[in-house]
Design a protein around this motif. Sequence first.
Motif, PDB file in Angstrom:
ATOM      1  N   ARG A  79       0.982  -1.346   0.089  1.00  0.00           N
ATOM      2  CA  ARG A  79       0.021  -0.114  -0.047  1.00  0.00           C
ATOM      3  C   ARG A  79       0.878   1.174  -0.033  1.00  0.00           C
ATOM      4  O   ARG A  79       0.503   2.185  -0.682  1.00  0.00           O
ATOM      5  CB  ARG A  79      -0.931   0.068   1.011  1.00  0.00           C
ATOM      6  CG  ARG A  79      -1.889   1.202   1.197  1.00  0.00           C
ATOM      7  CD  ARG A  79      -3.119   1.050   2.315  1.00  0.00           C
ATOM      8  NE  ARG A  79      -2.495   1.224   3.830  1.00  0.00           N
ATOM      9  CZ  ARG A  79      -2.068   0.098   4.543  1.00  0.00           C
ATOM     10  NH1 ARG A  79      -2.409  -1.160   4.147  1.00  0.00           N
ATOM     11  NH2 ARG A  79      -1.838   0.242   5.810  1.00  0.00           N
ATOM     12  N   VAL A  80       1.866   1.326   0.627  1.00  0.00           N
ATOM     13  CA  VAL A  80       2.777   2.563   0.812  1.00  0.00           C
ATOM     14  C   VAL A  80       3.568   2.787  -0.624  1.00  0.00           C
ATOM     15  O   VAL A  80       3.546   3.855  -1.136  1.00  0.00           O
ATOM     16  CB  VAL A  80       4.062   2.216   2.001  1.00  0.00           C
ATOM     17  CG1 VAL A  80       5.155   3.365   1.844  1.00  0.00           C
ATOM     18  CG2 VAL A  80       3.230   2.234   3.453  1.00  0.00           C
ATOM     19  N   MET A  81       4.095   1.444  -1.020  1.00  0.00           N
ATOM     20  CA  MET A  81       4.795   1.774  -2.297  1.00  0.00           C
ATOM     21  C   MET A  81       3.764   2.157  -3.541  1.00  0.00           C
ATOM     22  O   MET A  81       4.062   2.979  -4.529  1.00  0.00           O
ATOM     23  CB  MET A  81       5.615   0.645  -2.700  1.00  0.00           C
ATOM     24  CG  MET A  81       6.737   0.499  -1.969  1.00  0.00           C
ATOM     25  SD  MET A  81       7.833   1.707  -1.699  1.00  0.00           S
ATOM     26  CE  MET A  81       8.428   2.083  -3.343  1.00  0.00           C
ATOM     27  N   GLY A  82       2.526   1.713  -3.504  1.00  0.00           N
ATOM     28  CA  GLY A  82       1.520   1.907  -4.563  1.00  0.00           C
ATOM     29  C   GLY A  82       1.315   3.511  -4.305  1.00  0.00           C
ATOM     30  O   GLY A  82       1.053   4.167  -5.404  1.00  0.00           O
ATOM     31  N   ARG A  83       1.154   4.107  -2.969  1.00  0.00           N
ATOM     32  CA  ARG A  83       0.783   5.291  -3.030  1.00  0.00           C
ATOM     33  C   ARG A  83       2.004   6.231  -3.474  1.00  0.00           C
ATOM     34  O   ARG A  83       1.865   7.483  -3.968  1.00  0.00           O
ATOM     35  CB  ARG A  83       0.436   5.759  -1.460  1.00  0.00           C
ATOM     36  CG  ARG A  83      -0.240   7.178  -1.194  1.00  0.00           C
ATOM     37  CD  ARG A  83      -1.455   7.255  -2.088  1.00  0.00           C
ATOM     38  NE  ARG A  83      -2.576   6.592  -1.797  1.00  0.00           N
ATOM     39  CZ  ARG A  83      -3.301   6.667  -0.750  1.00  0.00           C
ATOM     40  NH1 ARG A  83      -3.158   7.727   0.195  1.00  0.00           N
ATOM     41  NH2 ARG A  83      -4.282   5.933  -0.525  1.00  0.00           N
ATOM     42  N   VAL A  84       3.325   5.850  -3.214  1.00  0.00           N
ATOM     43  CA  VAL A  84       4.306   6.472  -3.328  1.00  0.00           C
ATOM     44  C   VAL A  84       4.420   6.610  -4.999  1.00  0.00           C
ATOM     45  O   VAL A  84       4.477   7.851  -5.550  1.00  0.00           O
ATOM     46  CB  VAL A  84       5.705   5.871  -2.888  1.00  0.00           C
ATOM     47  CG1 VAL A  84       6.943   6.444  -3.770  1.00  0.00           C
ATOM     48  CG2 VAL A  84       5.743   6.023  -1.576  1.00  0.00           C
ATOM     49  N   ARG A  85       4.115   5.577  -5.633  1.00  0.00           N
ATOM     50  CA  ARG A  85       3.880   5.938  -7.288  1.00  0.00           C
ATOM     51  C   ARG A  85       3.013   6.673  -7.690  1.00  0.00           C
ATOM     52  O   ARG A  85       3.079   7.363  -8.812  1.00  0.00           O
ATOM     53  CB  ARG A  85       3.896   4.181  -7.602  1.00  0.00           C
ATOM     54  CG  ARG A  85       5.142   3.497  -7.358  1.00  0.00           C
ATOM     55  CD  ARG A  85       4.892   2.178  -7.924  1.00  0.00           C
ATOM     56  NE  ARG A  85       6.151   1.276  -7.490  1.00  0.00           N
ATOM     57  CZ  ARG A  85       6.243   0.307  -6.687  1.00  0.00           C
ATOM     58  NH1 ARG A  85       4.941  -0.292  -6.391  1.00  0.00           N
ATOM     59  NH2 ARG A  85       7.227  -0.313  -6.329  1.00  0.00           N
TER      60      ARG A  85
END
Length: 381
Positions: free
Chosen positions: A310-316
């Motif tokens: 979830r964190v990396m998806g939001r970062v992208r």
Amino acid sequence: MDDLFGMEEAGGAWTGDDRAGVAPARRHGRGAASNRAGRFEPTTRAPVDDGWHGPDTAEAEPPAPLRTEVLHDHSRSVIARNSSPDLPFDRSINPYRGCEHGCVYCFARPSHAYLGMSPGLDFETKILIKPDAPARLAEELRARGYLCRPIAMGTNTDPYQPLERERRITRELLEVLRAHRHPVSIVTKGAGVTRDVDILGEMGRQGLARVFLSITTLDHRLGRTLEPRAASPQARLRAIAALSRAGCPTGVMVAPVIPALTDHELERILEAASRAGAKSAGYIVLRLPLEVRALFQEWLEEHRPDAAERVMGRVRELHGGKDYDSRFGRRMSGQGVWADLLRRRFHGAARRFGLAGKPEPLRTDLFRCPQRPGDQLSMGF
């Protein structure tokens, strides 16, 4: 590199051959989980267990913890200049290279690769200090044609990391700036800044100093893994209060804002800083340049595996589908729907808590070089 740097023992030997995952017992109190080779190194190394010292052998010993090593940086100049369009300063000083705070997300980690070291554990255990920086600063300020503009400190690595308690390089730099009546701005995660409240209070009352405390989270347990050797959030709030009482204009930087992990704390951090005495605020979103991306993902897998995707998806989402966008104007604030929402939340909370005003410009008209023995005296005309 041998001509520029000299190593000083600080309780440990050079451990540059640890280039992959490092056992948790060895890296206790450190931020990175590995010591990946820097991008300029032609080879990589990885520790291998040959079985001789396993848990069932008589020779088994607990691994020795990584210790901080101090190296001397004898650079010939101390003021670094930049022309970045999204930075509010054109010159800065960094008395240390590398940072023992160990913030796993630190955008400065890749700079250690230029030294032939790892941006991972090397960055937080092999610290370069600049003992000559105060003397060199005094000479640079006296140079013919020097144009006084505010100097920023804490723009790359923290000037109040643990070594400063012993080395006092930052304090000596401040003494030089005070003697020259030269403006300075500081960003730090170190509560040790309060040691210099005498200098910063005096300069602040003259319009020559401003300090921002950087706060990522108010969650003490989360902070201990994200930034293991930085001051606690509560200690940073106390530092804001102490500096404000002394007359030094003080603000808060909510940095970095980590999407899906710390972004929900934005308003709480601004409110707490305002109550402590902060008068201005800013924020910077998570940046994952070069080697930082892998290091941060390792941290997520170890400490927040349930939130990693979830964190990396939001970062992208924040960086146009990429892990990081280095373009000026976007690298610090992001783009898209989530970035717009964060921006609106920040400005709304800043207005609500009295942090929306822009700080007064630091004064440059008071600058002067102090008299030294042998200097020709002014005729007073």
